[in-house]
Design a protein around this motif. Structure first.
Motif, PDB file in Angstrom:
ATOM      1  N   ASN A   1      32.906  32.366  63.837  1.00  0.00           N
ATOM      2  CA  ASN A   1      32.884  32.882  65.200  1.00  0.00           C
ATOM      3  C   ASN A   1      33.270  31.905  66.305  1.00  0.00           C
ATOM      4  OD1 ASN A   1      32.573  35.592  65.884  1.00  0.00           O
ATOM      5  ND2 ASN A   1      30.804  35.102  67.157  1.00  0.00           N
ATOM      6  N   VAL A   2      33.748  30.724  65.955  1.00  0.00           N
ATOM      7  CA  VAL A   2      34.170  29.789  67.000  1.00  0.00           C
ATOM      8  C   VAL A   2      35.567  30.112  67.510  1.00  0.00           C
ATOM      9  CG1 VAL A   2      32.690  27.847  66.361  1.00  0.00           C
ATOM     10  CG2 VAL A   2      34.925  28.112  65.263  1.00  0.00           C
TER      11      VAL A   2
ATOM     12  N   SER B   1      40.389  32.259  63.709  1.00  0.00           N
ATOM     13  CA  SER B   1      41.516  33.161  63.469  1.00  0.00           C
ATOM     14  C   SER B   1      42.258  33.488  64.764  1.00  0.00           C
ATOM     15  CB  SER B   1      41.061  34.426  62.744  1.00  0.00           C
ATOM     16  OG  SER B   1      40.190  35.142  63.560  1.00  0.00           O
ATOM     17  N   THR B   2      41.553  33.438  65.869  1.00  0.00           N
ATOM     18  CA  THR B   2      42.228  33.639  67.161  1.00  0.00           C
ATOM     19  C   THR B   2      43.240  32.511  67.397  1.00  0.00           C
ATOM     20  OG1 THR B   2      40.185  34.625  68.000  1.00  0.00           O
ATOM     21  CG2 THR B   2      41.851  34.058  69.628  1.00  0.00           C
TER      22      THR B   2
ATOM     23  N   VAL C   1      40.021  40.943  65.615  1.00  0.00           N
ATOM     24  CA  VAL C   1      38.863  40.066  65.463  1.00  0.00           C
ATOM     25  C   VAL C   1      37.655  40.774  66.032  1.00  0.00           C
ATOM     26  CG1 VAL C   1      39.336  37.621  65.196  1.00  0.00           C
ATOM     27  CG2 VAL C   1      40.087  38.765  67.252  1.00  0.00           C
TER      28      VAL C   1
ATOM     29  N   ASP D   1      33.426  40.739  66.954  1.00  0.00           N
ATOM     30  CA  ASP D   1      32.419  39.808  67.427  1.00  0.00           C
ATOM     31  C   ASP D   1      31.337  39.556  66.386  1.00  0.00           C
ATOM     32  OD1 ASP D   1      32.180  38.059  69.473  1.00  0.00           O
ATOM     33  OD2 ASP D   1      32.115  39.605  71.015  1.00  0.00           O
TER      34      ASP D   1
ATOM     35  N   GLY E   1      31.691  35.908  60.472  1.00  0.00           N
ATOM     36  CA  GLY E   1      31.998  36.030  59.056  1.00  0.00           C
ATOM     37  C   GLY E   1      32.903  37.185  58.687  1.00  0.00           C
TER      38      GLY E   1
ATOM     39  N   ARG F   1      39.141  37.719  56.623  1.00  0.00           N
ATOM     40  CA  ARG F   1      40.558  38.047  56.729  1.00  0.00           C
ATOM     41  C   ARG F   1      41.198  37.547  55.454  1.00  0.00           C
ATOM     42  NH1 ARG F   1      38.414  35.445  60.946  1.00  0.00           N
ATOM     43  NH2 ARG F   1      38.780  33.614  59.687  1.00  0.00           N
TER      44      ARG F   1
ATOM     45  N   GLY G   1      38.628  30.110  57.576  1.00  0.00           N
ATOM     46  CA  GLY G   1      37.713  31.244  57.665  1.00  0.00           C
ATOM     47  C   GLY G   1      38.037  32.296  56.628  1.00  0.00           C
TER      48      GLY G   1
ATOM     49  N   ARG H   1      30.864  27.316  74.561  1.00  0.00           N
ATOM     50  CA  ARG H   1      29.846  28.138  75.219  1.00  0.00           C
ATOM     51  C   ARG H   1      28.473  27.984  74.571  1.00  0.00           C
ATOM     52  NH1 ARG H   1      32.625  33.913  76.147  1.00  0.00           N
ATOM     53  NH2 ARG H   1      32.222  33.931  73.934  1.00  0.00           N
TER      54      ARG H   1
ATOM     55  N   ASN I   1      36.662  25.185  71.995  1.00  0.00           N
ATOM     56  CA  ASN I   1      37.279  26.469  72.336  1.00  0.00           C
ATOM     57  C   ASN I   1      36.450  27.236  73.359  1.00  0.00           C
ATOM     58  OD1 ASN I   1      39.186  28.554  72.157  1.00  0.00           O
ATOM     59  ND2 ASN I   1      38.020  29.600  70.541  1.00  0.00           N
ATOM     60  N   LYS I   2      37.038  28.298  73.843  1.00  0.00           N
ATOM     61  CA  LYS I   2      36.391  29.238  74.769  1.00  0.00           C
ATOM     62  C   LYS I   2      36.058  28.588  76.111  1.00  0.00           C
ATOM     63  CE  LYS I   2      34.480  31.715  70.794  1.00  0.00           C
ATOM     64  NZ  LYS I   2      33.395  32.520  70.237  1.00  0.00           N
TER      65      LYS I   2
ATOM     66  N   GLU J   1      36.529  28.196  79.920  1.00  0.00           N
ATOM     67  CA  GLU J   1      37.021  29.083  80.972  1.00  0.00           C
ATOM     68  C   GLU J   1      37.499  28.277  82.177  1.00  0.00           C
ATOM     69  OE1 GLU J   1      35.310  33.014  80.483  1.00  0.00           O
ATOM     70  OE2 GLU J   1      36.418  32.052  78.852  1.00  0.00           O
TER      71      GLU J   1
ATOM     72  N   ALA K   1      41.909  32.360  73.042  1.00  0.00           N
ATOM     73  CA  ALA K   1      42.146  33.757  73.396  1.00  0.00           C
ATOM     74  C   ALA K   1      43.206  33.872  74.488  1.00  0.00           C
ATOM     75  CB  ALA K   1      40.846  34.406  73.848  1.00  0.00           C
TER      76      ALA K   1
HETATM   77  N1  LIG Z   1      35.959  33.809  75.667  1.00  0.00           N
HETATM   78  C1  LIG Z   1      36.660  33.479  74.627  1.00  0.00           C
HETATM   79  N2  LIG Z   1      36.445  34.095  73.439  1.00  0.00           N
HETATM   80  C2  LIG Z   1      37.154  33.714  72.363  1.00  0.00           C
HETATM   81  C3  LIG Z   1      38.132  32.680  72.441  1.00  0.00           C
HETATM   82  N3  LIG Z   1      38.684  32.518  71.217  1.00  0.00           N
HETATM   83  C4  LIG Z   1      38.061  33.415  70.399  1.00  0.00           C
HETATM   84  N4  LIG Z   1      37.142  34.143  71.095  1.00  0.00           N
HETATM   85  C5  LIG Z   1      36.279  35.215  70.584  1.00  0.00           C
HETATM   86  O1  LIG Z   1      35.367  34.678  69.630  1.00  0.00           O
HETATM   87  C6  LIG Z   1      35.122  35.624  68.588  1.00  0.00           C
HETATM   88  C7  LIG Z   1      35.362  35.014  67.225  1.00  0.00           C
HETATM   89  O2  LIG Z   1      36.736  34.718  67.043  1.00  0.00           O
HETATM   90  P1  LIG Z   1      37.398  34.579  65.605  1.00  0.00           P
HETATM   91  O3  LIG Z   1      38.776  34.108  65.841  1.00  0.00           O
HETATM   92  O4  LIG Z   1      37.165  35.787  64.790  1.00  0.00           O
HETATM   93  O5  LIG Z   1      36.490  33.411  64.998  1.00  0.00           O
HETATM   94  P2  LIG Z   1      36.502  32.751  63.556  1.00  0.00           P
HETATM   95  O6  LIG Z   1      36.083  31.358  63.732  1.00  0.00           O
HETATM   96  O7  LIG Z   1      37.802  32.981  62.900  1.00  0.00           O
HETATM   97  O8  LIG Z   1      35.357  33.542  62.842  1.00  0.00           O
HETATM   98  P3  LIG Z   1      35.027  33.777  61.277  1.00  0.00           P
HETATM   99  O9  LIG Z   1      35.945  34.848  60.804  1.00  0.00           O
HETATM  100  O10 LIG Z   1      33.612  34.237  61.334  1.00  0.00           O
HETATM  101  O11 LIG Z   1      35.188  32.486  60.554  1.00  0.00           O
HETATM  102  C8  LIG Z   1      36.005  36.812  68.903  1.00  0.00           C
HETATM  103  O12 LIG Z   1      35.250  37.786  69.562  1.00  0.00           O
HETATM  104  C9  LIG Z   1      37.060  36.254  69.827  1.00  0.00           C
HETATM  105  O13 LIG Z   1      37.585  37.236  70.680  1.00  0.00           O
HETATM  106  C10 LIG Z   1      38.358  32.053  73.714  1.00  0.00           C
HETATM  107  O14 LIG Z   1      39.196  31.173  73.887  1.00  0.00           O
HETATM  108  N5  LIG Z   1      37.583  32.469  74.764  1.00  0.00           N
END
Ligand SMILES: Nc1nc2c(ncn2[C@@H]2O[C@H](COP(=O)(O)OP(=O)(O)OP(=O)(O)O)[C@@H](O)[C@H]2O)c(=O)[nH]1
Ligand SMILES: Nc1nc2c(ncn2[C@@H]2O[C@H](COP(=O)(O)OP(=O)(O)OP(=O)(O)O)[C@@H](O)[C@H]2O)c(=O)[nH]1
Length: 438
Positions: free
Chosen positions: A13-14, A17-18, A31, A33, A36, A39, A59, A94, A120-121, A123, A148
């Motif tokens: 969730n960090v 994949s985004t 993706v 919220d 886990g 993909r 991931g 965050r 990441n994330k 703002e 994102a």
């Molecule tokens: N606000 C914000 N949200 C983000 C950003 N990047 C990703 N997210 C959100 O964070 C959540 C998790 O993103 P994923 O890319 O699925 O994370 P992951 O690390 O691949 O997660 P796993 O599949 O659990 O390993 C999603 O709801 C995204 O929309 C960002 O730069 N800013």
């Protein structure tokens, strides 16, 4: 040289994949919220400032669902550490540092791989304090991004490219890529060691110890080779170890990027279903292939044993009658010298171009000798042929009735071409198109 590998690691969730989709320009995957969400796309090729690399989204690496989260994250990170040239360690600005982040950071600090710590994330990029707490992870300056929104990701890619290994001069060119595939424990690593003439790959009695494809560059006289040593491919139903999914993918990828495929069989066993499947990958991809029967030292034999085994191979792998069969012992070195010689020969055959005049002389004679059978009272005529491609050699035949050329007649033409031009070890393709007499 294969493309360098860049892995994105981090707890669920960090935003892995985004970021993966952002960099590779893929459709932004759905993706959710939910931590886990699995993909299945692990690898994708990417480019920045002219440098190419393969990006891995850890991931997507399969792990045991029953394992605690910490263990899963750790095994993904360990896997990435084994194969990546550069690691992007993603944290969430965050939520701040969590116990999982600490755990991964500790692993990374012990490794010698270059790591880029990325928060990441973010703002508000004007506020320098948002990333401050991450210095505590002991991995240098955190790079703030928003995956994102694609903010600051260009700077991140500049850092990645700086850390990629330099391209060795003259290595992109002519080396023949040889994939070494086969079931676990057939002796792939042992053969690679023999070919290298030195122990460089760790060999062990445990099936599946060679988990990752290892690329080794060797030179023999004027000739250069890249040996792609793959991990054993398991039957699907037996895939239980998390990294097995990785192995199958890697083996397939190895075949795809190879010029020549060595399918290793265990001489003490017959040809199994798994062997057939593995050999079939190369055939479908149009790759030149050599069947290497290993552990021949262990086989009790008389002067007919080899012929019997060869016949069994021909029968089981009847779709690739073109592949030479070698009998070797990687352990004693018996006939291993034939392997490189045969690689040269089949590599050359796969690249062979036949002049149109010579080709058509052969085709004319073949058609004269045995004309194509007519279909529903209508004559089928083959006008002429031309080679349009190598690797594998591909021929287009112009005819009045492309659909009327029976499969058995296509086989006949293929055999005639093989008799005239060899093409040992390589599949050849025949395509029939409507055309007129020239
Ligand atoms: N606000 C914000 N949200 C983000 C950003 N990047 C990703 N997210 C959100 O964070 C959540 C998790 O993103 P994923 O890319 O699925 O994370 P992951 O690390 O691949 O997660 P796993 O599949 O659990 O390993 C999603 O709801 C995204 O929309 C960002 O730069 N800013
Ligand atoms: N007698 C004999 N043993 C061999 C020969 N080649 C390999 N072995 C043995 O077979 C075992 C497996 O060899 P490896 O080279 O690790 O096999 P691998 O195909 O790389 O195995 P995975 O890593 O499981 O994919 C080792 O114990 C080797 O010593 C051979 O030609 N003769």
């Amino acid at each position: 040289m294969p493309k360098p590998i860049v892995a994105i690691i981090g707890r669920p969730n960090v935003g892995k994949s985004t970021l993966f989709n952002r960099i590779t320009g893929g459709r932004v995957a759905i993706v959710e919220d939910t931590p886990g969400v699995t993909r299945d796309r692990l690898y994708r090729d990417a480019e920045w400032c002219g440098r190419q690399f393969t990006l891995v989204d850890t991931g997507g690496i399969a792990t045991h669902q029953d394992d605690p989260l910490v263990a899963r994250v750790r095994s993904q990170a360990e896997q990435a550490l084994k194969e990546a040239d550069v690691i992007i360690f993603l944290v969430d600005s965050r939520t701040g540092i969590t116990a999982d982040d600490e755990e991964i950071a500790a692993l990374l600090r012990r490794s010698d791989r270059p790591v880029i710590l990325v928060a990441n994330k973010v703002e508000d990029f004007s506020d320098p304090t948002v990333t401050h707490e991450f210095y505590r992870l002991g991995l240098g300056d955190p790079v703030p991004i928003s995956a994102a929104h694609g903010l600051n990701t260009g700077d991140l890619l500049d850092r990645v490219v700086e850390l990629l290994p330099a391209v060795p001069a003259g290595e992109e060119g002519d080396a023949l890529k040889v994939a070494i595939v086969g079931r676990p424990n057939v002796g792939k690593s042992s053969l690679v060691n023999r070919l290298l003439g030195e122990e460089r790959v760790i060999v062990s009695d445990l099936p599946g110890t060679t988990r990752d494809a290892v690329d080794t560059y060797i030179r023999r006289g004027e000739r250069e080779y890249i040996l792609i040593d793959t991990a054993g491919m398991r039957r699907k139903s037996r895939i239980t170890v998390p990294t097995e999914r990785y192995s199958v993918l890697r083996a397939l990828r190895a075949v795809e990027r190879a010029d020549v495929v060595l399918v290793i069989l265990d001489g003490t066993e017959g040809v199994t279903e798994q062997d057939k499947k593995i050999a079939g990958y190369g055939h479908e991809k149009g790759k030149a292939t050599i069947i290497v029967v290993n552990k021949w030292d262990l086989v009790p034999k008389d002067e007919r044993t080899m012929d019997h085994y060869r016949e069994a191979v021909r029968q089981e792998l009847s779709f690739m009658a073109y592949a030479p069969v070698l009998f070797i012992s990687a352990l004693t070195g018996q006939r291993v010298d034939q392997v490189l010689m045969t690689i040269d020969a089949v590599g050359e055959a796969a690249n062979r171009r036949v002049a149109t005049g010579t080709l058509n002389a052969v085709v004319r004679e073949a058609v004269l000798l045995t004309p194509p059978p007519s279909v529903k009272g209508q004559e089928v005529k083959i006008y002429y042929a031309t080679q349009v491609k190598v690797k594998p050699p591909t021929f287009v035949f112009f005819t009045n009735r492309p659909e009327g050329v029976h499969f058995s007649y296509q086989r006949y033409l293929e055999n005639q071409l093989r008799q005239a031009f060899g093409f040992e070890g390589t599949p050849i393709r025949l395509i029939f198109r409507r055309g007129r007499e020239r």
